[in-house]
Design an enzyme around this catalytic site. Structure first.
Site, mmCIF file in Angstrom:
data_model
loop_
_atom_site.group_PDB
_atom_site.id
_atom_site.type_symbol
_atom_site.label_atom_id
_atom_site.label_comp_id
_atom_site.label_asym_id
_atom_site.label_seq_id
_atom_site.Cartn_x
_atom_site.Cartn_y
_atom_site.Cartn_z
ATOM 1 N N GLU A 278 0.887 -1.172 0.000
ATOM 2 C CA GLU A 278 0.000 0.000 0.000
ATOM 3 C C GLU A 278 0.918 1.212 0.000
ATOM 4 O O GLU A 278 1.661 1.420 0.955
ATOM 5 C CB GLU A 278 -0.913 -0.001 1.232
ATOM 6 C CG GLU A 278 -1.829 -1.216 1.331
ATOM 7 C CD GLU A 278 -2.737 -1.385 0.122
ATOM 8 O OE1 GLU A 278 -3.055 -0.381 -0.554
ATOM 9 O OE2 GLU A 278 -3.120 -2.531 -0.172
ATOM 10 N N CYS A 312 -1.323 9.739 2.939
ATOM 11 C CA CYS A 312 -1.035 9.144 1.631
ATOM 12 C C CYS A 312 -1.994 9.578 0.523
ATOM 13 O O CYS A 312 -1.582 9.784 -0.603
ATOM 14 C CB CYS A 312 -1.012 7.630 1.744
ATOM 15 S SG CYS A 312 -2.390 6.980 2.672
HETATM 16 P P1 NAD Z 1 9.177 4.748 3.181
HETATM 17 O O1 NAD Z 1 8.802 3.942 1.995
HETATM 18 O O2 NAD Z 1 10.415 5.555 3.137
HETATM 19 O O3 NAD Z 1 9.337 3.773 4.463
HETATM 20 C C1 NAD Z 1 8.318 2.901 4.857
HETATM 21 C C2 NAD Z 1 8.912 1.764 5.676
HETATM 22 O O4 NAD Z 1 9.779 1.006 4.833
HETATM 23 C C3 NAD Z 1 9.759 2.225 6.855
HETATM 24 O O5 NAD Z 1 9.587 1.349 7.936
HETATM 25 C C4 NAD Z 1 11.182 2.109 6.305
HETATM 26 O O6 NAD Z 1 12.144 1.935 7.301
HETATM 27 C C5 NAD Z 1 11.051 0.869 5.440
HETATM 28 N N1 NAD Z 1 12.066 0.758 4.389
HETATM 29 C C6 NAD Z 1 12.710 1.758 3.732
HETATM 30 N N2 NAD Z 1 13.577 1.232 2.823
HETATM 31 C C7 NAD Z 1 13.468 -0.116 2.903
HETATM 32 C C8 NAD Z 1 14.078 -1.197 2.217
HETATM 33 N N3 NAD Z 1 14.982 -0.999 1.262
HETATM 34 N N4 NAD Z 1 13.716 -2.457 2.559
HETATM 35 C C9 NAD Z 1 12.780 -2.684 3.506
HETATM 36 N N5 NAD Z 1 12.170 -1.689 4.200
HETATM 37 C C10 NAD Z 1 12.500 -0.426 3.894
HETATM 38 O O7 NAD Z 1 7.915 5.638 3.537
HETATM 39 P P2 NAD Z 1 7.770 6.731 4.665
HETATM 40 O O8 NAD Z 1 8.545 7.941 4.297
HETATM 41 O O9 NAD Z 1 7.994 6.104 5.991
HETATM 42 O O10 NAD Z 1 6.191 7.038 4.571
HETATM 43 C C11 NAD Z 1 5.628 7.889 3.633
HETATM 44 C C12 NAD Z 1 5.116 7.128 2.432
HETATM 45 O O11 NAD Z 1 4.162 6.129 2.823
HETATM 46 C C13 NAD Z 1 4.365 8.027 1.470
HETATM 47 O O12 NAD Z 1 4.663 7.673 0.156
HETATM 48 C C14 NAD Z 1 2.910 7.742 1.819
HETATM 49 O O13 NAD Z 1 2.006 8.086 0.800
HETATM 50 C C15 NAD Z 1 2.970 6.269 2.038
HETATM 51 N N6 NAD Z 1 1.801 5.780 2.788
HETATM 52 C C16 NAD Z 1 0.895 4.984 2.154
HETATM 53 C C17 NAD Z 1 -0.236 4.547 2.830
HETATM 54 C C18 NAD Z 1 -1.278 3.670 2.176
HETATM 55 O O14 NAD Z 1 -2.062 3.057 2.898
HETATM 56 N N7 NAD Z 1 -1.326 3.579 0.869
HETATM 57 C C19 NAD Z 1 -0.421 4.921 4.166
HETATM 58 C C20 NAD Z 1 0.534 5.729 4.776
HETATM 59 C C21 NAD Z 1 1.648 6.153 4.081
#
Ligand code: NAD
Length: 512
Positions: A278, A312
Site C-alpha cells: 500500500e 497518503c
Molecule cells: P518509506 O517507503 O520511506 O518507508 C516505509 C517503511 O519502509 C519504513 O519502515 C522504512 O524503514 C522501510 N524501508 C525503507 N527502505 C526499505 C528497504 N529498502 N527495505 C525494507 N524496508 C525499507 O515511507 P515513509 O517515508 O515512511 O512514509 C511515507 C510514504 O508512505 C508516502 O509515500 C505515503 O504516501 C505512504 N503511505 C501509504 C499509505 C497507504 O495506505 N497507501 C499509508 C501511509 C503512508
C-alpha cells in the site's frame, strides 16, 4: 454547514505523561528491539535518535536491529508458532487481542505522546487515530468468525475424486510500516495477522518506532506468548531489507513509498515471499460548477492539510470548473493563509513540523519542479520559522497552473495544492486520471448522482463524493498503479485472506 465552521485539524496543548518520559528514558539505556518477549540490543551497535521534529529534542534512543536480530526474531516466531500459537482457538486469540486493546486504551496518553511529540501530529488528528485500534480489532475478529479456517466443505470433482481447501496461517509474517500513521497502520497490520494465527514481525519506521515498541510491552502484559509479537526497529535499508530478504518470512505487508515498495518486492521475490503493498498517492479533487466554491475550498483545504499533507491520499491536484475556478482559488488562498503554523503540542497550531531534516529539501525540490513546469505560485511555500521552537517548519504551497500541465507528477508529502481550471467534467476526469498513482480522489458537487458517476470513473482505489481521506473497516483501502497492490486492499474482509495460505487438497479413491 457555514464555510466559517470548517477549520483545519487543530492542536490543543499537550504535555507528555511521566510514563512516556520513563519509557523513553529506559534507565538511561537505548530501547532495544523486542524479540521473544525480551528487549534486545542490536548487534550492529547502531543507535537511532528518535526526535521531536518540532523542537529537534531527542526523545529516546533506539537500538537498530541487524541481520542477526532479524534471524533471531524469525526463529522466535516459528518457536512460538510451532510451540502452541498455531493451535490456539479463534476465541483464545480474540481474547488476547481485546486484552491488548484494553491496555492500549488504558495507556492512550503514551500513544498520544508518540503521535504528537515524535510524529509531529496535532492532537485533534492524533485523538482520531486512537479509535482505529479498537475498531480494527473488533472488525477483524468479526471477519475471522465468518472465515473458514482449516478444511472447507468437500466438493465432488468427479466420481472417485473429492477436493476441498485447507486454510492455515503462514507462520511468520512481517509488517513494514511508515512514519505518518504509526498507530493506525500498526493496528491495520497486527490485527488481521494475529487473528489469522500468525506470529508477527513489526518493522516500524526509524522515524517513529516508539508506539510499536510500547505495543510489544503491552503484548507481554496482555499475556501473548513470547515470540508471537516481535518488534524490529531500524533503518529501512538495513533492518527492513534484512526482513524483506529473509526466507523464513512468508508474507510481507508493506505500507510506504512506491520506490521502497519496488525494492521490497525485488528483495522478497528472491525467496518467493508474497508481498502486499500500500503506497503513496497523488490525490486529486474535482470541483463541479454547482458547488459553493468557498465551502468546498475550506473542506478541500482541511483535507489537503491533514497531518500537514503527510497523508497518503491527500489532495495535491484540484481540477475546478471554470465558473467557480477564481472564487475557489481565492477562498483556498484565504484558508491556507489563515493556517496557524506552530509547534504541534501548542494550542491553536494547524500546520506543525515535517518529520525530519530531509523533508524540507524534498518539498522545496517539488515546488521548484512544479514552477519549472509552469505552475504559478499563489502561496510559494518554503521554510517557516516558529519563534521559540527550532523545528522543521514549512509554509503551505498553493499553485495555479494551465489545464493539462503536468506540474506535480510525484507525491509531495506536504500541504501542497495545485489548482487547474477545466472546461468540462469529462476533461476533469481525464486530468485527474493522468497520473501513475491511484490511491484516492474526490468530487465535490450538490448532485450526488453525478458525483457517484464521477467517483466510479477515477482510476484510484477510492472514489469519494464530498469527502476525502475517508476510511472505514469493511471497505477496502487500496491503491492502483504505483499506489499499491495486488489484491483487494487493506482493512476489509479480503485482507484476512492475505494472512492465510489456502491449499487445495484432492483425494482420489485408492486405485484398485
Ligand atoms: P518509506 O517507503 O520511506 O518507508 C516505509 C517503511 O519502509 C519504513 O519502515 C522504512 O524503514 C522501510 N524501508 C525503507 N527502505 C526499505 C528497504 N529498502 N527495505 C525494507 N524496508 C525499507 O515511507 P515513509 O517515508 O515512511 O512514509 C511515507 C510514504 O508512505 C508516502 O509515500 C505515503 O504516501 C505512504 N503511505 C501509504 C499509505 C497507504 O495506505 N497507501 C499509508 C501511509 C503512508
Amino acid at each position: 454547514m457555514a464555510p466559517g465552521d470548517i477549520q483545519a485539524f487543530t492542536a490543543d496543548d499537550f504535555t507528555a505523561p511521566q510514563a512516556f518520559e520513563n519509557f523513553c528514558y529506559n534507565g538511561g539505556k537505548p530501547l532495544g528491539g523486542v524479540i521473544a518477549g525480551k528487549s534486545v540490543p542490536g548487534s550492529m551497535n547502531a543507535v537511532i535518535d528518535v526526535i521531536n521534529p518540532g523542537t529537534k529534542e531527542v526523545l529516546a534512543r533506539v537500538s537498530e536491529m541487524g541481520y542477526d536480530e532479524v534471524n533471531l526474531a524469525v526463529e522466535a516466531g516459528y518457536r512460538a508458532f510451532q510451540g502452541g500459537w498455531k493451535n490456539t482457538t479463534l476465541q483464545e486469540r480474540a481474547a488476547l487481542i481485546m486484552k491488548l486493546v484494553e491496555l492500549f486504551e488504558r495507556d492512550k496518553e503514551i500513544f498520544l505522546a508518540c503521535e504528537i511529540l515524535n510524529g509531529g501530529k496535532v492532537s485533534e488528528l492524533a485523538h482520531g487515530d486512537m479509535g482505529a485500534v479498537r475498531r480494527t480489532a473488533e472488525y477483524f475478529i468479526g471477519v475471522a468468525r465468518e472465515t473458514t479456517f482449516g478444511d472447507s466443505s468437500v466438493q465432488r470433482v468427479r466420481r472417485g475424486l473429492d477436493g476441498y481447501t485447507y486454510a492455515e496461517p503462514w507462520g511468520v509474517v512481517a509488517g513494514i510500516i511508515p512514519w505518518n500513521y504509526p498507530v493506525v497502520l500498526a493496528a491495520w497490520f497486527m490485527m488481521p495477522a494475529l487473528i489469522a494465527g500468525n506470529c508477527i514481525l513489526v518493522k516500524p519506521s526509524e522515524e517513529t518506532p516508539l508506539s510499536a515498541l510500547y505495543f510489544a510491552k503491552l503484548a507481554d502484559e496482555a499475556g501473548f506468548p513470547p515470540g508471537v509479537i516481535n518488534v524490529l526497529p531500524g533503518r529501512g535499508e538495513l533492518s527492513g531489507k534484512f526482513i524483506a530478504e529473509h526466507p523464513g518470512v512468508r508474507f510481507i505487508a508493506f505500507t510506504g513509498s512506491p520506490g521502497v515498495g519496488q525494492s521490497i518486492l525485488r528483495a522478497a521475490d528472491k525467496h518467493g515471499t508474497r508481498v502486499k503493498r500500500e503506497m503513496g498517492g497523488n490525490g486529486s479533487a474535482i470541483v463541479c460548477a454547482d458547488a459553493d466554491p468557498e465551502l468546498v475550498a475550506r473542506l478541500i483545504g482541511r483535507n489537503a492539510n491533514q497531518h500537514f499533507g503527510q497523508t497518503c491520499s491527500t489532495i495535491h491536484r484540484v481540477f475546478a470548473e471554470r465558473p467557480v475556478f477564481d472564487d475557489f482559488v481565492d477562498a483556498s488562498e484565504a484558508f491556507f493563509k489563515g493556517l496557524k503554523i506552530g509547534n504541534q503540542a501548542e494550542r491553536g497550531t494547524q500546520l506543525g513540523p515535517v518529520i525530519n531534516s530531509r523533508q524540507p529539501q524534498r518539498i522545496i525540490q517539488g515546488i521548484e519542479l512544479a514552477r519549472a513546469n509552469g505552475a504559478e505560485p499563489i502561496l510559494g511555500g518554503g521554510r517557516a520559522s516558529v519563534p521559540g521552537y527550532d523545528g522543521y517548519y514549512m509554509k503551505p504551497t498553493l499553485l495555479r497552473s494551465k489545464t493539462w500541465s503536468d506540474c506535480n507528477p510525484a507525491e509531495i508529502f506536504h500541504t501542497f495544492v495545485n489548482v487547474q481550471p477545466v472546461d468540462s467534467l469529462e476533461q476533469a476526469i481525464q486530468c485527474a486520471n493522468n497520473t501513475r498513482y491511484g490511491l484516492g480522489s474526490s468530487v465535490w458537487t450538490k448532485d450526488l448522482e453525478l458525483g457517484q458517476r464521477i467517483a466510479k470513473r477515477f482510476r484510484d482505489g477510492t472514489g469519494q463524493v464530498n469527502c476525502h481521506n475517508t476510511v472505514a473497516p469493511g471497505i477496502p483501502y487500496s491503491g492502483q498503479g504505483i499506489s499499491g497492490g495486488p489484491g483487494a486492499g487493506t482493512n476489509c474482509a479480503e485482507t484476512l485472506r492475505d494472512y492465510l495460505q489456502v491449499k487445495a487438497i484432492f483425494v482420489s479413491d485408492y486405485p484398485g
